[in-house]
Design a protein around this motif. Structure first.
Motif, mmCIF file in Angstrom:
data_model
loop_
_atom_site.group_PDB
_atom_site.id
_atom_site.type_symbol
_atom_site.label_atom_id
_atom_site.label_comp_id
_atom_site.label_asym_id
_atom_site.label_seq_id
_atom_site.Cartn_x
_atom_site.Cartn_y
_atom_site.Cartn_z
ATOM 1 N N TYR A 46 -34.486 59.296 59.510
ATOM 2 C CA TYR A 46 -35.556 60.205 59.939
ATOM 3 C C TYR A 46 -36.913 59.493 59.874
ATOM 4 N N ALA A 47 -37.134 58.733 58.802
ATOM 5 C CA ALA A 47 -38.410 58.041 58.629
ATOM 6 C C ALA A 47 -38.644 57.034 59.752
ATOM 7 N N ILE A 48 -37.608 56.291 60.111
ATOM 8 C CA ILE A 48 -37.736 55.296 61.184
ATOM 9 C C ILE A 48 -38.025 55.982 62.515
ATOM 10 N N LEU A 49 -37.283 57.048 62.793
ATOM 11 C CA LEU A 49 -37.461 57.752 64.057
ATOM 12 C C LEU A 49 -38.827 58.421 64.165
ATOM 13 N N LEU A 50 -39.407 58.783 63.015
ATOM 14 C CA LEU A 50 -40.705 59.471 63.017
ATOM 15 C C LEU A 50 -41.878 58.518 62.815
ATOM 16 N N SER A 51 -41.607 57.218 62.668
ATOM 17 C CA SER A 51 -42.642 56.267 62.278
ATOM 18 C C SER A 51 -43.825 56.219 63.251
ATOM 19 N N LYS A 52 -43.568 56.429 64.531
ATOM 20 C CA LYS A 52 -44.655 56.409 65.519
ATOM 21 C C LYS A 52 -45.195 57.812 65.791
ATOM 22 N N ARG A 57 -44.941 60.638 63.739
ATOM 23 C CA ARG A 57 -45.531 61.240 62.551
ATOM 24 C C ARG A 57 -45.550 60.200 61.422
ATOM 25 N N PRO A 58 -46.442 59.212 61.512
ATOM 26 C CA PRO A 58 -46.416 58.102 60.550
ATOM 27 C C PRO A 58 -46.611 58.529 59.095
ATOM 28 N N ASP A 59 -47.483 59.504 58.849
ATOM 29 C CA ASP A 59 -47.708 59.954 57.470
ATOM 30 C C ASP A 59 -46.444 60.582 56.894
ATOM 31 N N THR A 60 -45.814 61.446 57.679
ATOM 32 C CA THR A 60 -44.579 62.082 57.236
ATOM 33 C C THR A 60 -43.482 61.045 57.060
ATOM 34 N N ALA A 61 -43.415 60.070 57.965
ATOM 35 C CA ALA A 61 -42.407 59.012 57.879
ATOM 36 C C ALA A 61 -42.566 58.212 56.594
ATOM 37 N N ARG A 62 -43.789 57.865 56.234
ATOM 38 C CA ARG A 62 -44.020 57.119 54.991
ATOM 39 C C ARG A 62 -43.611 57.945 53.777
ATOM 40 N N GLY A 63 -43.904 59.226 53.822
ATOM 41 C CA GLY A 63 -43.508 60.097 52.716
ATOM 42 C C GLY A 63 -42.003 60.165 52.565
#
Length: 218
Positions: A146-152, A154-160
């Motif tokens: 999920y983090a990888i897919l959201l990295s662009k 929703r970067p803040d959410t992806a880092r979290g």
């Protein structure tokens, strides 16, 4: 099924007595502390699912306490059921509020966790030393996906999410080490699974809360 069959799964337990696992039992307070902190942070409109996750977090702490004091089949179910409920609810929340899926599709996506886990757990069981902790290994993998897919997007959410996955990986490591180092460390390391897991679950609720707050301000 014998619901009252005794279970001896952890290093600290040396008898079927109620307080045979005092450290493992008491450290479940970490879940309640995390829930208390997060309950104060999810106040306000637009947070019903976040509040539900906090309530489930309380259930995880209570269920785990029951298992580490009673250590029987019924309490094992009380221990694992809230964890599964938290996972499914969190995936639904991510699907609906982060990926903006319709509720039906969000629930279908959450339900797909079951076959996903069924397929990946046997693979993780091949890892030496992981043992019964292989049942939890698909979770940090999914969080990282999920983090990888959201990295662009929703970067803040992806880092979290990535931070939560790392905490969970460390937590699972301590859970897996409980039996192998039992002779050298009689209390075992399962209590660290409780503390780190409580931290991770609280953090995951915070990641979701922050996303909702940013979305409401956009």
């Amino acid at each position: 099924m014998d619901w009252f069959r005794e279970i001896d799964s952890y290093c600290e337990r040396l008898s079927p007595a109620y307080w045979a696992e005092p450290i493992n039992a008491v450290t479940n307070a970490a879940f309640l502390i995390a829930a208390f902190i997060m309950w104060r942070r999810v106040r306000g409109p637009g947070m019903p699912l976040a509040k539900m996750l906090v309530v489930i977090l309380v259930g995880i702490g209570i269920g785990s306490y029951l298992f580490h004091t009673h250590a029987q089949v019924w309490s094992a179910l009380a221990d694992t059921a809230p964890i599964m409920l938290f996972i499914l609810t969190y995936i639904f929340a991510m699907n609906r509020d982060v990926w903006q899926l319709r509720p039906l599709y969000a629930w279908i996506g959450a339900a797909l966790f079951v076959p996903y886990a069924a397929l990946t757990i046997p693979v993780f069981q091949l890892i030496p030393g992981l043992g019964g902790s292989a049942a939890y290994a698909p979770v940090p993998l999914l969080i990282l996906i999920y983090a990888i897919l959201l990295s662009k997007r929703r970067p803040d959410t992806a880092r979290g999410l990535a931070t939560g996955a790392v905490i969970l990986i460390v937590s699972i490591t301590f859970r897996a080490l409980d039996a192998p180092i039992c002779m050298q460390f009689p209390t075992g390391t399962h209590f660290l699974w409780h503390i780190l897991n409580a931290t991770m679950l609280g953090w995951m609720i915070e990641v979701y809360r922050r996303h909702l707050s940013r979305a409401s301000q956009a």
